[in-house]
Design a protein around this motif. Sequence first.
Motif, short mmCIF file in Angstrom:
data_model
loop_
_atom_site.label_atom_id
_atom_site.label_comp_id
_atom_site.label_asym_id
_atom_site.label_seq_id
_atom_site.Cartn_x
_atom_site.Cartn_y
_atom_site.Cartn_z
N THR A 313 18.26 140.37 120.01
CA THR A 313 19.52 140.51 119.20
C THR A 313 19.69 138.77 119.14
O THR A 313 19.61 138.83 119.96
CB THR A 313 20.89 141.34 119.18
OG1 THR A 313 20.45 142.31 118.77
CG2 THR A 313 21.62 140.76 118.00
N GLY A 314 19.08 138.77 117.99
CA GLY A 314 18.91 136.83 118.30
C GLY A 314 20.12 136.30 117.79
O GLY A 314 21.00 136.85 117.28
N SER A 315 19.80 135.18 118.18
CA SER A 315 21.19 134.26 117.41
C SER A 315 21.11 134.12 115.77
O SER A 315 22.60 134.10 115.22
CB SER A 315 21.25 132.63 117.99
OG SER A 315 20.55 132.58 118.02
N THR A 316 20.37 134.18 115.44
CA THR A 316 20.11 133.54 114.39
C THR A 316 19.06 134.57 113.43
O THR A 316 17.97 135.16 113.75
CB THR A 316 19.63 132.16 113.98
OG1 THR A 316 18.24 132.35 113.75
CG2 THR A 316 20.27 130.92 114.59
N PRO A 317 18.75 135.05 112.41
CA PRO A 317 18.37 135.88 111.80
C PRO A 317 17.00 135.14 111.77
O PRO A 317 15.89 136.66 111.50
CB PRO A 317 18.87 135.45 110.19
CG PRO A 317 20.14 135.36 109.82
CD PRO A 317 20.40 134.86 111.15
N GLY A 318 16.64 134.26 111.66
CA GLY A 318 15.71 133.86 111.71
C GLY A 318 14.66 134.20 113.03
O GLY A 318 13.35 134.15 113.59
N ALA A 319 15.29 133.83 114.43
CA ALA A 319 14.87 133.64 115.76
C ALA A 319 14.72 135.59 115.99
O ALA A 319 13.03 135.65 116.90
CB ALA A 319 16.25 133.80 116.95
N GLN A 320 15.53 136.21 115.26
CA GLN A 320 15.66 137.51 115.74
C GLN A 320 14.33 138.23 114.89
O GLN A 320 13.61 138.78 115.09
CB GLN A 320 16.94 138.26 114.81
CG GLN A 320 16.43 140.10 115.29
CD GLN A 320 17.82 140.39 114.91
OE1 GLN A 320 19.04 139.99 114.84
NE2 GLN A 320 18.30 142.17 113.87
#
Length: 368
Positions: A313-320
Amino acid sequence: MALKTTHAAALCAVILVGGCSFAEETLFPTSGTVQTTQPAGNPPALGSSNFEAPGVTNGVATGTFVGNKVTSLRGDLGALQDMLTRHNMALQGIRTDTVQDSQRYHGTVAAINARLQVGTTPGNPILNQQWNAAQGELDRINEDVLKMTRLANEVTNSSAMAAYLLESVRAARQLSGAVDEDHRQLRILEDETNRTVVLVERLLTELSDDVNRQQSYVANERQNLNTLAVAIKNGQLYSSALTNGRAAAAMPAAYDAPMAAPRGMVGSSDMALVTIRFDRANVNYETALYAAVKGALDRRPSASFDVVAVSPTGSTPGAQALGATNVRRNAESVVRSLTNMGLPANRIRVSQTTSPAVNTGEVQVYVR
């Protein structure tokens, strides 16, 4: 590389090899070891019958209409037996070629396995050349099978001709205007036609059996060659292809919508047969993957497999989103490895999920 053994909820022993782990006994609580030597392959036996025509007995012309009909039918039977002789010669020639091609093929494969057995470098170019030679030799065996198929089509036509000729001989006995000698010759002609029909049918049956066995054999050997290619790439000796039964129709692996892992806790290898952690570049997972899946199939030959792409689960939607894309690509790589090892694609189901319990992308493989 050091091996580390832990216990997972008293269900299985998990062996960690770099970024890959697999459960030795998950769902298969039986003893035994996975075979790691290449069994000697042998082509299926070809039929051995020699189909010699019984010959045609000469007769004396009686001058009657039926006598002339007997002479014509006798000529047709002779032509049919000549065709049977040609079919038999073609079959024996194909069998000789198939045996020689098979011997060359298995000699080349044995040489590759012997080199892998004693140890070699990954991607050894000499082994790659030998693999290409084996591929060409298997193609020649496949060409022999195509020749058998074409011959079977010709024999099918001869079979129809033989059946028609037998009916014509029997019908001639019902014609009026015959003398006793005509009927005596017709009885001899019917017996010889019957024997010829039996030979043609036996030839067709044996030829069809040869074609079916050889087609299955070539399909299985293509799977074994794919597995051998993976072994050469890794410099490791694998056993035969994961499944050696006749493969189902080629189908792409099913890729489900994002969903939870089929069972067990996402991000944990407790219930997964194999967990591959892509925590660095070029994770060498294929040897462990092969051993685990081969062991599962040895215990349950009809087993299918779920390949689950688990991203953190990424810290930001983009990273996820980026993490999900990378782990999906890794899952597709695992599926390609399984199909290259000989596992039919329609026995693999792929899904994707996210979990806060994982720190890096990983691929989990489950048995179903």
